[in-house]
Structures are given as C-alpha cells and as structure tokens.
Design an enzyme around this catalytic site. Structure first.
Site, PDB file in Angstrom:
ATOM      1  N   ASN A   1     -23.237   9.206 -21.313  1.00 19.82           N
ATOM      2  CA  ASN A   1     -23.263  10.658 -21.516  1.00 19.82           C
ATOM      3  C   ASN A   1     -21.834  11.195 -21.637  1.00 19.82           C
ATOM      4  O   ASN A   1     -20.907  10.698 -20.989  1.00 19.82           O
ATOM      5  CB  ASN A   1     -24.067  11.387 -20.448  1.00 19.82           C
TER       6      ASN A   1
ATOM      7  N   GLU B   1     -20.057  14.850 -21.518  1.00 13.45           N
ATOM      8  CA  GLU B   1     -20.249  16.285 -21.270  1.00 13.45           C
ATOM      9  C   GLU B   1     -19.152  17.100 -21.938  1.00 13.45           C
ATOM     10  O   GLU B   1     -18.165  16.570 -22.459  1.00 13.45           O
ATOM     11  CB  GLU B   1     -20.299  16.533 -19.759  1.00 13.45           C
TER      12      GLU B   1
ATOM     13  N   CYS C   1     -34.152  13.236 -25.587  1.00 12.26           N
ATOM     14  CA  CYS C   1     -33.947  11.805 -25.845  1.00 12.26           C
ATOM     15  C   CYS C   1     -35.277  11.101 -26.109  1.00 12.26           C
ATOM     16  O   CYS C   1     -35.359  10.195 -26.944  1.00 12.26           O
ATOM     17  CB  CYS C   1     -33.212  11.153 -24.679  1.00 12.26           C
TER      18      CYS C   1
ATOM     19  N   CYS D   1     -34.365  12.397 -20.737  1.00 17.73           N
ATOM     20  CA  CYS D   1     -34.766  13.797 -20.911  1.00 17.73           C
ATOM     21  C   CYS D   1     -35.720  13.925 -22.105  1.00 17.73           C
ATOM     22  O   CYS D   1     -35.893  12.989 -22.896  1.00 17.73           O
ATOM     23  CB  CYS D   1     -33.535  14.679 -21.097  1.00 17.73           C
TER      24      CYS D   1
ATOM     25  N   GLU E   1     -28.489   8.062 -24.003  1.00 26.54           N
ATOM     26  CA  GLU E   1     -29.440   7.444 -24.944  1.00 26.54           C
ATOM     27  C   GLU E   1     -29.102   7.840 -26.375  1.00 26.54           C
ATOM     28  O   GLU E   1     -29.086   7.013 -27.288  1.00 26.54           O
ATOM     29  CB  GLU E   1     -30.880   7.894 -24.645  1.00 26.54           C
TER      30      GLU E   1
END
Ligand code: THU
Length: 137
Positions: free
Chosen positions: A45, A47, A96, A93, A58
């Site tokens: 990830n 951010e 994804c 999530c 992902e």
C-alpha cells in the site's frame, strides 16, 4: 512458481508488506499475485497526504502485473496489520475485490495471512458474491 505454493506466496506478501508506505494509517499491507504462467508480482500500500490517492497493496500488485502484460491470474496472497503486526486476517477492501473480479475466476484462491503462521484460504466468490463483471457489458 508453477503450482501455487501458498506458504511461499504468503511469504512474498509479507516481504512486500515491509515496503508499505503508510505514515497515516500505520496499516502495512503486502500482496503477492501469481500470473497464469507462474510469474509472481508483489505490491504494497502507498498512502498519500491527500488520502484519496492512496493505493492498496492488491491494486499495486495488479498494476505491476498488468503493466508487464499479464491478464490472467491463478492466486493472490495478502498480508497486513497495524504496524506490520500480523494478527487478525487483513481482508481485501471492496474496491480491491472488484479489481480481482476483473482479472480472476470466481474460484481463484485468495490466501490471507492469519497471524504469524496461519493462512486463511478463501476464493474470490467468497469475498465478492453476486458480483458484477465485464460479461454484463
Ligand atoms: N489497504 C490495503 O492495502 N489493502 C486493502 O485491501 C485494505 C486497505 C490499505 C490502504 C491504506 O493504506 C490502509 O490499508 C488502511 O486502509
């Protein structure tokens, strides 16, 4: 990785997790994707101070794999946790899950790190039942 070795794949996701850029949530996430030909792609990830540009691990993995010419996949592993501590499974999530739906079969395995040593084994259909996909267009 011709036949998917789920332990090795989860290890790759854990390694990728270590590169996560997550100064806001402190949730570190890694993903490892296996393409149809056995090649693997990882992502973490990333951010952003403006929040919405944040990309999940992902989708970062899919971005790399699709950019390298892959469109079909046979498995994905995901590992994540607050401060990189692998506790409860860190589920993909909704966004994804929908990206998985674009490129993966309903019965494709999704391996999720469950604690330090456990692996929760689900399928895409478990995560995204009654889903929408390109066959509707
Ligand atoms: N995150 C992922 O990388 N993958 C998911 O499927 C769930 C959420 C990241 C995005 C964000 O950096 C942090 O976890 C907290 O939402």
């Amino acid at each position: 990785m011709s036949k998917v070795d789920k332990k090795a794949l989860v290890r790759l996701a854990i390694e990728a997790m270590k590169n996560a850029y997550a100064p806001y949530s402190h949730c570190l996430v890694g993903a490892a994707l296996v393409a149809e030909d056995g090649s693997t792609f990882t992502g973490c990830n990333i951010e952003n101070a403006a929040f919405t540009p944040t990309i999940c691990a992902e989708r970062a993995a899919f971005g790399t794999a699709v950019s390298a010419g892959h469109r079909k996949f046979s498995a994905i592993a995901v590992a994540g946790g607050k401060d990189g501590v692998l506790g409860e499974p860190f589920y993909p999530c909704g966004v994804c899950r929908q990206v998985l739906r674009e490129f993966c079969a309903d019965d494709m395995p999704v391996y999720i790190a469950d604690g330090e040593d456990g692996i929760l084994e689900l399928t895409l259909a478990d995560l995204l039942p009654y889903s929408f996909g390109k066959e509707y267009l």
